[in-house]
Design a protein around this motif. Structure first.
Motif, PDB file in Angstrom:
ATOM      1  N   LYS A 164     -77.439 -31.307 -31.949  1.00  0.00           N
ATOM      2  CA  LYS A 164     -77.552 -31.353 -33.414  1.00  0.00           C
ATOM      3  C   LYS A 164     -76.293 -30.774 -34.057  1.00  0.00           C
ATOM      4  O   LYS A 164     -75.790 -31.303 -35.049  1.00  0.00           O
ATOM      5  CB  LYS A 164     -78.793 -30.585 -33.868  1.00  0.00           C
ATOM      6  N   TYR A 165     -75.782 -29.700 -33.491  1.00  0.00           N
ATOM      7  CA  TYR A 165     -74.561 -29.060 -33.981  1.00  0.00           C
ATOM      8  C   TYR A 165     -73.383 -30.038 -33.900  1.00  0.00           C
ATOM      9  O   TYR A 165     -72.628 -30.192 -34.855  1.00  0.00           O
ATOM     10  CB  TYR A 165     -74.293 -27.802 -33.153  1.00  0.00           C
ATOM     11  N   LEU A 166     -73.244 -30.716 -32.768  1.00  0.00           N
ATOM     12  CA  LEU A 166     -72.152 -31.672 -32.594  1.00  0.00           C
ATOM     13  C   LEU A 166     -72.302 -32.869 -33.531  1.00  0.00           C
ATOM     14  O   LEU A 166     -71.312 -33.386 -34.046  1.00  0.00           O
ATOM     15  CB  LEU A 166     -72.068 -32.136 -31.142  1.00  0.00           C
ATOM     16  N   GLN A 167     -73.532 -33.300 -33.772  1.00  0.00           N
ATOM     17  CA  GLN A 167     -73.756 -34.402 -34.705  1.00  0.00           C
ATOM     18  C   GLN A 167     -73.330 -34.004 -36.118  1.00  0.00           C
ATOM     19  O   GLN A 167     -72.735 -34.801 -36.847  1.00  0.00           O
ATOM     20  CB  GLN A 167     -75.228 -34.821 -34.705  1.00  0.00           C
ATOM     21  N   LYS A 168     -73.625 -32.776 -36.497  1.00  0.00           N
ATOM     22  CA  LYS A 168     -73.246 -32.297 -37.829  1.00  0.00           C
ATOM     23  C   LYS A 168     -71.723 -32.224 -37.944  1.00  0.00           C
ATOM     24  O   LYS A 168     -71.152 -32.670 -38.938  1.00  0.00           O
ATOM     25  CB  LYS A 168     -73.877 -30.927 -38.103  1.00  0.00           C
ATOM     26  N   ILE A 169     -71.073 -31.695 -36.923  1.00  0.00           N
ATOM     27  CA  ILE A 169     -69.610 -31.630 -36.940  1.00  0.00           C
ATOM     28  C   ILE A 169     -69.024 -33.040 -36.975  1.00  0.00           C
ATOM     29  O   ILE A 169     -68.058 -33.312 -37.681  1.00  0.00           O
ATOM     30  CB  ILE A 169     -69.073 -30.817 -35.746  1.00  0.00           C
ATOM     31  N   SER A 170     -69.614 -33.955 -36.218  1.00  0.00           N
ATOM     32  CA  SER A 170     -69.149 -35.340 -36.209  1.00  0.00           C
ATOM     33  C   SER A 170     -69.256 -35.952 -37.602  1.00  0.00           C
ATOM     34  O   SER A 170     -68.354 -36.671 -38.050  1.00  0.00           O
ATOM     35  CB  SER A 170     -69.954 -36.151 -35.195  1.00  0.00           C
ATOM     36  N   PHE A 181     -61.641 -37.279 -32.295  1.00  0.00           N
ATOM     37  CA  PHE A 181     -62.826 -36.458 -32.074  1.00  0.00           C
ATOM     38  C   PHE A 181     -63.830 -37.255 -31.261  1.00  0.00           C
ATOM     39  O   PHE A 181     -64.093 -38.407 -31.569  1.00  0.00           O
ATOM     40  CB  PHE A 181     -63.453 -36.051 -33.408  1.00  0.00           C
ATOM     41  N   ARG A 182     -64.384 -36.643 -30.239  1.00  0.00           N
ATOM     42  CA  ARG A 182     -65.414 -37.284 -29.432  1.00  0.00           C
ATOM     43  C   ARG A 182     -66.725 -36.587 -29.706  1.00  0.00           C
ATOM     44  O   ARG A 182     -66.785 -35.363 -29.746  1.00  0.00           O
ATOM     45  CB  ARG A 182     -65.078 -37.162 -27.950  1.00  0.00           C
ATOM     46  N   ASP A 183     -67.777 -37.355 -29.855  1.00  0.00           N
ATOM     47  CA  ASP A 183     -69.076 -36.753 -30.145  1.00  0.00           C
ATOM     48  C   ASP A 183     -69.923 -36.585 -28.897  1.00  0.00           C
ATOM     49  O   ASP A 183     -71.128 -36.417 -28.970  1.00  0.00           O
ATOM     50  CB  ASP A 183     -69.833 -37.533 -31.209  1.00  0.00           C
ATOM     51  N   SER A 184     -69.284 -36.616 -27.734  1.00  0.00           N
ATOM     52  CA  SER A 184     -70.003 -36.406 -26.486  1.00  0.00           C
ATOM     53  C   SER A 184     -69.190 -35.492 -25.584  1.00  0.00           C
ATOM     54  O   SER A 184     -67.979 -35.636 -25.484  1.00  0.00           O
ATOM     55  CB  SER A 184     -70.240 -37.741 -25.775  1.00  0.00           C
ATOM     56  N   LEU A 185     -69.856 -34.594 -24.929  1.00  0.00           N
ATOM     57  CA  LEU A 185     -69.178 -33.721 -23.969  1.00  0.00           C
ATOM     58  C   LEU A 185     -69.068 -34.365 -22.596  1.00  0.00           C
ATOM     59  O   LEU A 185     -68.406 -33.853 -21.724  1.00  0.00           O
ATOM     60  CB  LEU A 185     -69.971 -32.411 -23.811  1.00  0.00           C
TER      61      LEU A 185
END
Length: 107
Positions: free
Chosen positions: A5-11, A70-74
């Motif tokens: 959720k954090y990464l989605q918000k940053i994305s 920016f990548r939205d996946s680790l």
């Protein structure tokens, strides 16, 4: 907050900044569905991660001072099995740094 959720918000914040479509801080927070103080926390964390974020009064928008990826996946970074064997104990920070750099697009 779960990492996904954090990464989605940053994305999402990243996409608005990249399009220079944030508006002023109040408008940006509204578009992001968060308070201004929460937006400030996210922007601070993004800057600490290396996002070159600035605000332009003339444009009335946040923007990047340079082009970034920016990548939205680790998990799109593949590690060689031999390299993985060498990662142990105190050397783990090297792995974490590689994953973070990959995530931010600094391959």
């Amino acid at each position: 907050m779960p990492l996904q959720k954090y990464l989605q918000k940053i994305s999402y914040l990243h996409s608005l900044i990249q399009r220079k479509g944030t508006g002023c801080q109040k408008e940006f927070a509204k578009k992001a569905n968060m308070s201004r103080s929460m937006l400030n926390e996210y922007l601070k964390e993004m800057k600490e991660l290396g996002f070159p974020i600035c605000y332009s009064k003339e444009r009335n928008s946040y923007y990047y001072t340079e082009n970034i990826k920016f990548r939205d996946s680790l998990f799109d970074y593949e590690i060689d099995p031999d390299e993985l064997k060498g990662i142990k104990g105190g050397s783990m920070h090297i792995f974490e740094l590689k994953v973070l750099n990959s995530f931010l697009g600094y391959d």
